[in-house]
Structures are given as structure tokens and as C-alpha cells.
Design an enzyme around this catalytic site. Structure first.
Site, PDB file in Angstrom:
ATOM      1  N   GLU A   1       0.950  -1.267  -0.232  1.00 33.76           N
ATOM      2  CA  GLU A   1      -0.439  -0.186   0.566  1.00 33.76           C
ATOM      3  C   GLU A   1       1.044   1.313  -0.262  1.00 33.76           C
ATOM      4  O   GLU A   1      -0.031   2.386  -0.390  1.00 33.76           O
ATOM      5  CB  GLU A   1      -1.114   0.172   0.721  1.00 33.76           C
ATOM      6  CG  GLU A   1      -1.807  -1.136   1.271  1.00 33.76           C
ATOM      7  CD  GLU A   1      -2.925  -1.218   2.124  1.00 33.76           C
ATOM      8  OE1 GLU A   1      -1.982  -1.506   3.459  1.00 33.76           O
ATOM      9  OE2 GLU A   1      -4.057  -1.041   1.984  1.00 33.76           O
TER      10      GLU A   1
ATOM     11  N   GLU B   1      -4.402  -9.281   3.220  1.00 32.35           N
ATOM     12  CA  GLU B   1      -4.924  -9.148   4.527  1.00 32.35           C
ATOM     13  C   GLU B   1      -6.355  -9.886   4.839  1.00 32.35           C
ATOM     14  O   GLU B   1      -6.704  -9.894   6.165  1.00 32.35           O
ATOM     15  CB  GLU B   1      -5.845  -7.161   5.340  1.00 32.35           C
ATOM     16  CG  GLU B   1      -4.567  -6.472   4.782  1.00 32.35           C
ATOM     17  CD  GLU B   1      -3.790  -5.955   3.741  1.00 32.35           C
ATOM     18  OE1 GLU B   1      -3.775  -6.382   2.983  1.00 32.35           O
ATOM     19  OE2 GLU B   1      -2.875  -4.941   3.698  1.00 32.35           O
TER      20      GLU B   1
HETATM   21  C1  LIG Z   1      -2.923  -1.932   8.039  1.00 35.06           C
HETATM   22  C2  LIG Z   1      -2.645  -3.444   6.883  1.00 35.06           C
HETATM   23  O1  LIG Z   1      -3.055  -3.559   5.254  1.00 35.06           O
HETATM   24  C3  LIG Z   1      -2.749  -4.828   7.211  1.00 35.06           C
HETATM   25  C4  LIG Z   1      -1.140  -6.139   6.607  1.00 35.06           C
HETATM   26  O2  LIG Z   1      -0.606  -5.022   6.573  1.00 35.06           O
HETATM   27  S1  LIG Z   1      -1.134  -7.608   7.184  1.00 35.06           S
HETATM   28  C5  LIG Z   1      -0.159  -7.994   6.985  1.00 35.06           C
HETATM   29  C6  LIG Z   1      -0.138  -8.585   5.658  1.00 35.06           C
HETATM   30  N1  LIG Z   1       1.241  -9.478   5.048  1.00 35.06           N
HETATM   31  C7  LIG Z   1       1.191 -10.324   5.341  1.00 35.06           C
HETATM   32  O3  LIG Z   1       0.383 -11.538   5.221  1.00 35.06           O
HETATM   33  C8  LIG Z   1       2.290 -11.718   5.366  1.00 35.06           C
HETATM   34  C9  LIG Z   1       2.014 -13.029   6.312  1.00 35.06           C
HETATM   35  N2  LIG Z   1       3.388 -13.433   5.379  1.00 35.06           N
HETATM   36  C10 LIG Z   1       3.654 -15.145   5.015  1.00 35.06           C
HETATM   37  O4  LIG Z   1       2.804 -14.584   3.779  1.00 35.06           O
HETATM   38  C11 LIG Z   1       5.566 -15.232   4.949  1.00 35.06           C
HETATM   39  O5  LIG Z   1       5.639 -15.083   6.112  1.00 35.06           O
HETATM   40  C12 LIG Z   1       5.657 -14.586   3.876  1.00 35.06           C
HETATM   41  C13 LIG Z   1       6.110 -14.567   2.427  1.00 35.06           C
HETATM   42  C14 LIG Z   1       6.140 -12.873   4.427  1.00 35.06           C
HETATM   43  C15 LIG Z   1       7.224 -15.214   4.548  1.00 35.06           C
HETATM   44  O6  LIG Z   1       7.953 -15.850   3.944  1.00 35.06           O
HETATM   45  P1  LIG Z   1       9.149 -16.971   4.626  1.00 35.06           P
HETATM   46  O7  LIG Z   1      10.459 -16.201   3.560  1.00 35.06           O
HETATM   47  O8  LIG Z   1       8.795 -18.517   3.863  1.00 35.06           O
HETATM   48  O9  LIG Z   1       9.656 -16.994   6.031  1.00 35.06           O
HETATM   49  P2  LIG Z   1       7.993 -17.035   6.915  1.00 35.06           P
HETATM   50  O10 LIG Z   1       8.514 -18.899   7.677  1.00 35.06           O
HETATM   51  O11 LIG Z   1       6.774 -17.477   6.194  1.00 35.06           O
HETATM   52  O12 LIG Z   1       8.476 -16.440   8.320  1.00 35.06           O
HETATM   53  C16 LIG Z   1       9.490 -15.712   9.099  1.00 35.06           C
HETATM   54  C17 LIG Z   1       8.822 -15.142  10.092  1.00 35.06           C
HETATM   55  O13 LIG Z   1       8.102 -14.391  10.165  1.00 35.06           O
HETATM   56  C18 LIG Z   1       6.942 -14.453  10.793  1.00 35.06           C
HETATM   57  N3  LIG Z   1       6.253 -13.316  10.030  1.00 35.06           N
HETATM   58  C19 LIG Z   1       6.240 -13.811   8.504  1.00 35.06           C
HETATM   59  N4  LIG Z   1       5.462 -12.163   8.094  1.00 35.06           N
HETATM   60  C20 LIG Z   1       4.783 -11.749   9.552  1.00 35.06           C
HETATM   61  C21 LIG Z   1       3.458 -10.555   9.585  1.00 35.06           C
HETATM   62  N5  LIG Z   1       3.450 -10.584   8.360  1.00 35.06           N
HETATM   63  N6  LIG Z   1       3.827 -10.775  10.949  1.00 35.06           N
HETATM   64  C22 LIG Z   1       3.748 -10.634  11.960  1.00 35.06           C
HETATM   65  N7  LIG Z   1       4.614 -11.959  11.397  1.00 35.06           N
HETATM   66  C23 LIG Z   1       4.994 -12.473  10.957  1.00 35.06           C
HETATM   67  C24 LIG Z   1       6.349 -15.393  10.414  1.00 35.06           C
HETATM   68  O14 LIG Z   1       5.544 -15.785  11.818  1.00 35.06           O
HETATM   69  C25 LIG Z   1       7.940 -15.877  11.076  1.00 35.06           C
HETATM   70  O15 LIG Z   1       8.115 -16.132  11.976  1.00 35.06           O
HETATM   71  P3  LIG Z   1       9.272 -17.164  13.074  1.00 35.06           P
HETATM   72  O16 LIG Z   1      10.539 -16.822  12.324  1.00 35.06           O
HETATM   73  O17 LIG Z   1       9.244 -16.991  14.283  1.00 35.06           O
HETATM   74  O18 LIG Z   1       9.142 -18.663  12.681  1.00 35.06           O
END
Ligand SMILES: C[C@H](O)CC(=O)SCCNC(=O)CCNC(=O)[C@H](O)C(C)(C)COP(=O)(O)OP(=O)(O)OC[C@H]1O[C@@H](n2cnc3c(N)ncnc32)[C@H](O)[C@@H]1OP(=O)(O)O
Length: 732
Positions: free
Chosen positions: A126, A146
Site C-alpha cells: 500500500e 489482509e
Molecule cells: C494495514 C495493512 O493493510 C495490514 C497488513 O499489512 S496485514 C499483513 C500483510 N502481510 C502478510 O500477510 C505477510 C504474511 N507472511 C507471509 O506470507 C510469509 O511469512 C512471507 C511470504 C512474508 C515470508 O515467508 P517465508 O520467507 O517463508 O518466511 P516465514 O517463515 O513465513 O516468516 C518468517 C518469520 O516472520 C514471521 N512473519 C511473517 N510475516 C509476518 C507478519 N505479517 N506479521 C508477523 N510475523 C510475520 C513468521 O511468523 C516467521 O516467524 P518465526 O521466524 O518466528 O517463525
């Protein structure tokens, strides 16, 4: 290059955001929270301060925003959502979206360009959307996930994305949390240009200077209208999106709220849309659905953390080449998943005809992916070259993993593993897909030093994301680490389970299905049961679930369950009676439902005949109260026995942590994610209530319902059902 030494209030350098001004007059602002550059209110505040500082500096002509170490930003830290956040941060997000992202960043009087590499998700994406241009690498991943957390994009995504790519594409990306690559984003004009990673920053700086010199357009995403459909058409699109959501998921409101917010922006202007978005985010982030979905996200992440195994410092070994000993339709599905993840795959068959059919099935699956736009032509062609069908073990020498999927006959499996032992190198991992034959028996003819692990894929089309990794007496921590990594690479969520009948998913499903049959034999209605469970949010009611499985294999499993758990199983005659009458489920167009050639199910009144036969064979009399149950009562009667079994698994340490059962129930049983999984849901019901109901039914319907000792103990203490589990160690 001038580097930021102090923040504008004179404090020590803020390392979450870096600011460097180049000789060219472009300030490069870097989100610096590697590896994922997650956002928080503090990070956004710091970003705001840095942008304001760059705006004030006379030597800064333009700005580039980027992320450190190969990722732009994976968005907000989702621990901020789901009800535990403080009130202060709730209102700050709305403030951020309008005062910062819109009125500071997008309205800046110096051009701001996003240089996107790696992940640009959620709030990260965003920020990029609000920049005046976006330059990306071809392999970046951009998206708004989200809705997976029961919220909606909260930094303007609901307003800017439709204005940049039009309603149909933006609805697809937002409602389905669909990610696109940089290249796809460029094709839909979401990013302005593609650049190789090493030239990205330079290209973005040049683009920003070009905007300043009027050689490129200075575009404000929020003010664009050229991609928005005429009002009538937009309303039609939004109407059909709402209808589809209501049909697929009537219990959740956040996708509908999101559509309302998008519509509000179209009707009342984007700034009003932003306010509505902020209000909606404030509401949704405190909802039960959000709390549950955030729980599921972290539960899925933590399935790969196994105390005593993944904390030993072991690194996963590379698995490049995989061989499958093929014996079922499942073999082709496994091979498809593997080549999609770029593994070399050898499919071994015992005759040419089966080989040809098996390989053709995989090629047809890949073609389907390509035609549905899920893979590029290049990827499709490459995937086809990764596949080889063979009739002998000659090419098994350099195989890293063998997946045995031959029919469930002990001697056949033992011989297969003895053959493999001869022709594979010592590092090769031997895995079996069986959930019928005991994994500890099948390696009996191999060298004792060889290891065996179970790798349980699911055949039902609704259960494709889960993988059970089964720990046997001959499975070392290294092999577990290897398979956890392998599972993630093939896009599955792996859970580690002990080698017991049914592993985790089937063991929970079994009482779910048995309870349904017991109540039907006592007078409840098949279709009302299914309806009650799907209204609760289960993907399939128990009878549709039985129909989707093949009765033949299901009945073999039933026998095995009845043998293993004679005291806690209910023996129904219904399935054998139906099989005798050639009603074997969806594959035969007749089961508890009848099916047309599109696979659409219709209730069949004939079914009462078979239920009557089963009832009289068991000598059961109808209980008239079962004909008038409410949906809520039905849900409890069918799900509490599954919960009881889940409690047994916790007490027997069959899984690593109780949240693994949440993942198993959501991904493997179709339990609704917005209720957080079976154990998480039980917290809202209460262990005392669950236990008392099971006790009540056990008096009326028999031992099948008797609450297990663990559940009784938790209920007596009024404790929740989840707990830390100490797993028995493998002898290896
Ligand atoms: C206001 C806004 O509109 C709201 C938002 O932004 S909502 C958030 C949007 N972002 C997401 O949904 C991303 C979610 N994360 C993912 O899909 C995957 O973690 C990723 C593709 C970013 C990375 O994948 P990958 O490289 O395999 O690493 P992955 O093992 O999953 O993550 C590494 C660590 O980061 C953490 N993490 C990843 N994304 C996170 C997030 N958004 N929030 C908190 N922790 C997160 C994981 O839990 C993991 O923690 P750990 O090491 O303690 O297990």
C-alpha cells in the site's frame, strides 16, 4: 553520499528507516527491519519523519522508497491485529492512512518512486501504491493478503488498487488474497517498469528525476479515474462479488465490508473511501474472526518448530530428485505438486500402460494449471521436462527421496523397500504414503540402518494444502527437518505426527463421521446434519465428506479403526449396506447423495431405505427428539466426539503442539479458519460444557461418547483444552 546521522529531534539514528541523499539529489529511504521489513505504527511514524525531513532538505529533489536486503516490505506485523492491541494504535492506523500515506507521501511536492524487490505485501504494497511510480524486479511478489486475517487493507489499498488496475483485477487480488509477480504487475500497469535487481535503485532514482523534469507523468493513484468502470458496470461487478462471497462463506462479514468500502469510495469519492476504510479496519481488527484467523496464521507458521528437533541446529538437506513408486491416482497428484516446485521426478510403474496413463495425467494437470493462468508457458514447458516415467530402478542412483505409493499390501511394500535399499544411495530418504499399513513393519526387509518416514498426502480435492509427516521408530531428526523443508517447498503446511492409526486428521475425522452415522441410525436426518455443519462453516458435512472419499478405501480404514480403538468406536452397518447396493460415493454418482456429471449433489429419498436396514441390523429404536434438533445441537453432537478424540491425541502426544490440531482441522477436515481450528474454538465453548454434554450422551447412546480422561481432568479444573506437549523421542 550524505547519510542520515541524527533524526530531526536530535536523537540517535533510527535504524528502522534509513535515509541517504545521493549526489544526484535523490533521497533513498529504506525500510530497514530485515528480513521482511515488517511494519508497525512506530515504523510508519519513522518513515513519515524521514519523508518530511527529505522534503525539507534543499539538496533533495526527489525520493525513492525501498526495503533493505531484498524485500520491500511484507506488510504489518499481524500480531497488531486480533484484539490484543492497545486503543492508541487502533486510531493511529486510520491517521496513518490519511495524514501520512495520503497527505504527506502521496501529496508530496517532490516525486516519490517505489523501488520494489522481493515481497511487497499488505501495508508494504500500500505504501508503494501511494508512490508516484513503481519500479519492480520481475520476480517480486505483490499483493494484499489482509482478508486472510479477517481485516481489510487499511493503508488505502481498497481505494488505490481499483484506481490503478480496475475493479475486476483488484477484486480478484483483494478478495482472493492473490499475489502477482512484478512481471504480471507490469502487464497490468500496476508497476511502471521492470528492472534487474542490480539496476533497480538506479532505475527508480532516474524515474523520480524524470518525473521532476516532466519526462514522465506525475501520477496520484488516488485521483485516477481512467481505470474505473462506469458506475452501473461497477455496481454490477460489486453486486456479483457480494453474491459469490455470500454463497461461498455466509458466516464471515469482512469480505462484504471490504466490498462496501470499495463501493463507498467509488460513489462518494476516494477520500471518503479512505475514512470508511479506516473505520472498518478499526472494527474488524477487534473481531473474533480476526483473532481466530491470526491464530491460524501463527499456528501454521509454528508447525515447523519442533522442540528437540528443529532447535538442534540441523540444516535441511537439498532434495532435488524424487522418485515415486506409483500405484494410485494419488501418485500423479504428488508428481504434479513436485514438478510445480521444480523437483526432478521419476515415476516408476510396473507396466507400460500404467506408466503412460500416469505420466499423461501429470501432463494434463500441468496443462490445466497453464490454461487457468496459474503458470506461464515457460514454466509449463520446463515442468514437463522435469518428469520421467520408468519401469526399472536403473535411474534411482542419484535420487534424494523416494515416495512409495504402492497398494497397501504389507509384503508388497516390504519387497519394494528391500529393492530400494539395494539401488539407492545411503543418503536417500525412504518415505511411504500409507495410512493403513504400519510404517514400522514395512521396512523389515531393509538394512536396519535405513530410515523410514511417513509422508501422508490427502486425496480429497478440498484437502490439498496439508502434509502429515509421520515419525516412525526409524526416523531421525535430520529426516524430519528435511521433510519439513520439503513440505513447505511444495506449498504444503507440514505437521509432524506420531505413527498411530489415522495419524492426526483421519483420527479426528473418524469420530466426526461415526457420530453422524450413529445419530442418523437413531433418527436424525442425513441432510439436516450436513446442512447444520456447513452452516457452522465446515467445508463439507460428514455425509458429503464420506461420499467424496472412496467407500472402498474408507471401509478398509474403518475396519482398521474399529480394530485399533474398539472401546471408543461406533460400529455402523450403513457403509457396508450401501456398498452392497452399489452406492459407493461421488465416484459412482451415488452415495448419500446422487451426483450429476458436473459433480453436483442432490439429496436422495431412497437413502432412508438403507438407514432402515442398518437400524434394524443394529437393533436400534428411533429417538423422536433427534428429528427436532436445532442446528446448534447437531453441530455439538457431531463435533464434540471429534474434539474428544483431539484431546486423546494431545494426552498421547500424537502431535507436537495442540495448535497443530487447529491446523489439521482447518486444512485437513475443512473446519472454518475464522473459528480458529477445533481446539481454539473449544475455548469459546468451554471444557466443562463439552465434557458434560459428552457424559450426557454417553449415558444415552453408549461408550462412544465417553469423555477421555484428559478432557475430564481439564473440565474439572475449568481449563482450556490446549496445552504444551512433551513428545516421546524417536530412538534414533
Ligand atoms: C494495514 C495493512 O493493510 C495490514 C497488513 O499489512 S496485514 C499483513 C500483510 N502481510 C502478510 O500477510 C505477510 C504474511 N507472511 C507471509 O506470507 C510469509 O511469512 C512471507 C511470504 C512474508 C515470508 O515467508 P517465508 O520467507 O517463508 O518466511 P516465514 O517463515 O513465513 O516468516 C518468517 C518469520 O516472520 C514471521 N512473519 C511473517 N510475516 C509476518 C507478519 N505479517 N506479521 C508477523 N510475523 C510475520 C513468521 O511468523 C516467521 O516467524 P518465526 O521466524 O518466528 O517463525
Amino acid at each position: 553520499m550524505e547519510k542520515q546521522r541524527r533524526t530531526n529531534d536530535g536523537k540517535s539514528p533510527d535504524r528502522k528507516i534509513l535515509l541517504e541523499v545521493g549526489e544526484n539529489g535523490v533521497a533513498v529511504i529504506t525500510i530497514n527491519r530485515p528480513p521482511l521489513n515488517l511494519l508497525s505504527v512506530d515504523v510508519l511514524l519513522s518513515l513519515k519523519e524521514n519523508i518530511e525531513e527529505a522534503m525539507r532538505k534543499d539538496n533533495v529533489k526527489a525520493i525513492v522508497i525501498t526495503g533493505s536486503r531484498g524485500n520491500f516490505s511484507a506488510g504489518f506485523d499481524v500480531t497488531a491485529f486480533g484484539g490484543n492491541q492497545q486503543t492508541k494504535t487502533q486510531s493511529e492506523l486510520g491517521f496513518m492512512s490519511i495524514e501520512f500515506i495520503t497527505d504527506t507521501l502521496e501529496a508530496a511536492r517532490k516525486p516519490i518512486v517505489a523501488a520494489v524487490e522481493g515481497l511487497a505485501l499488505g501495508g508494504g504494497f500500500e505504501i508503494a501504491l501511494a508512490c508516484h511510480a513503481r519500479i519492480s524486479t520481475s520476480t517480486s511478489k505483490l499483493g494484499l493478503p489482509e482478508l486472510q486475517y479477517g481485516i481489510l487493507p487499511g493503508l488505502g489499498g481498497t481505494q488505490r488498487l481499483p484506481r490503478l488496475v480496475g475493479l475486476p483485477k483488484s477484486l480478484e487480488m483483494i478478495l482472493m488474497s492473490k499475489r502477482v509477480s512484478g512481471e504480471e504487475a507490469c502487464n497490468m500497469c500496476l508497476v511502471d517498469a521492470i528492472s534487474p535487481p542490480d539496476l533497480l535503485l538506479g532505475s527508480a532514482c532516474q524515474w523520480a528525476l524524470d518525473i521532476l523534469e516532466c519526462r514522465r507523468p506525475w501520477l496520484i493513484s488516488l485521483c485516477r479515474t481512467d481505470r474505473l468502470a462506469p458506475l452501473a458496470e461497477a455496481r454490477k461487478l460489486l453486486h456479483s462479488a457480494r453474491a459469490q462471497i455470500q454463497k461461498q462463506n455466509p458466516n464471515v462479514i469482512h469480505p462484504l465490508v471490504c466490498i462496501d468500502v470499495i463501493e463507498h469510495g467509488i460513489l462518494c469519492g476516494p477520500r471518503n473511501g479512505l475514512w470508511k476504510e479506516a473505520e472498518a479496519l478499526h472494527e474488524l481488527r477487534q473481531s473474533d474472526s480476526c483473532r481466530s484467523l491470526v491464530h491460524v496464521f501463527f499456528a501454521k507458521q509454528s508447525t515447523s518448530k519442533i522442540p528437540g528437533i528443529t532447535d538442534m541446529g540441523l540444516l535441511p538437506r537439498k532434495i532435488n530428485k524424487v522418485a515415486i513408486l506409483c500405484g494410485s491416482l494419488m501418485s500423479s497428484r504428488i508428481a504434479t505438486a513436485l514438478v510445480l516446485a521444480n523437483h526432478y521426478v521419476i515415476m516408476k510403474y510396473i507396466d507400460q500402460n500404467s506408466l503412460q496413463n500416469g505420466v499423461d495425467r501429470v501432463k494434463a494437470n500441468l496443462e490445466g494449471h497453464f490454461k487457468e493462468g496459474r503458470m506461464t508457458q515457460e514454466h509449463y514447458k520446463k515442468a514437463c521436462t522435469l518428469l520421467k516415467g520408468v519401469l526399472s530402478y536403473d535411474s534411482f542412483k542419484d535420487v534424494d527421496l523416494v515416495i512409495e505409493d504402492v497398494p497397501d499390501i504389507v509384503s508388497l511394500k516390504q519387497q519394494s523397500f528391500a529393492d530400494l535399499d539395494e539401488c539407492c544411495l545411503p543418503h536417500c530418504i525412504f518415505a511411504s504414503t500409507t495410512c493403513i499399513v504400519n510404517l514400522d513393519w514395512i521396512g523389515e526387509k531393509m538394512e536396519p540402518c535405513r530410515e523410514i518416514v511417513g509422508i501422508h498426502f490427502f486425496s480429497a480435492p478440498s484437502v490439498t494444502d496439508l502434509l502429515e509427516v509421520v515419525r516412525t521408530e526409524r526416523t531421525s531428526p535430520q529426516v524430519i527437518v528435511d521433510l519439513l523443508n520439503f513440505g513447505r517447498r511444495i506449498q504444503r503446511t507440514p505437521i509432524v505426527v506420531q505413527n498411530v492409526t489415522g495419524f492426526a486428521v483421519r483420527r479426528m475425522c473418524f469420530p466426526y463421521l461415526q457420530a453422524a452415522m450413529l445419530f442418523v441410525e437413531h433418527g436424525a436426518d442425513v441432510y439436516q446434519i450436513d446442512k447444520a455443519l456447513t452452516s457452522f462453516g465446515m467445508k463439507l458435512g460428514p455425509f458429503r465428506m464420506i461420499d467424496q472419499d472412496r467407500f472402498q478405501s474408507a471401509s478398509v480404514r474403518d475396519v482398521k479403526f474399529l480394530e485399533t480403538f474398539p472401546d471408543t468406536s461406533y460400529k455402523s452397518n450403513l457403509i457396508p449396506i450401501m456398498m452392497k447396493n452399489n452406492r459407493e460415493g461421488e465416484s459412482t454418482f451415488q452415495g448419500f447423495y446422487t451426483y450429476n456429471d458436473k459433480g453436483e449433489a442432490s439429496p436422495d429419498p431412497e437413502i432412508s431405505k438403507y438407514i432402515e436396514m442398518a437400524r434394524s441390523m443394529s437393533g436400534i429404536t428411533i429417538k423422536s427428539k433427534l428429528a427436532t434438533l436445532s442446528d446448534g445441537e447437531i453441530v455439538e453432537m457431531i463435533l464434540f466426539p471429534a474434539l474428544n478424540e483431539a484431546c486423546r491425541m494431545i494426552s498421547e502426544a500424537i502431535i507436537v503442539k495442540s495448535s497443530d490440531l487447529d491446523v489439521a482441522s482447518v486444512l485437513g477436515m475443512g473446519f472454518p479458519g475464522y473459528r480458529g481450528g477445533i481446539i481454539f474454538w473449544s475455548h469459546s465453548v468451554g471444557s466443562t460444557y463439552i465434557c458434560s454434554k459428552l457424559e450426557e450422551w454417553s449415558k444415552e447412546y453408549g461408550e462412544f461418547f465417553k469423555p477421555c480422561a484428559y478432557l475430564v481432568e481439564r473440565a474439572s479444573k475449568r481449563s482450556s483444552l490446549g496445552m504444551q506437549i512433551k513428545q516421546a523421542k524417536s530412538p534414533l
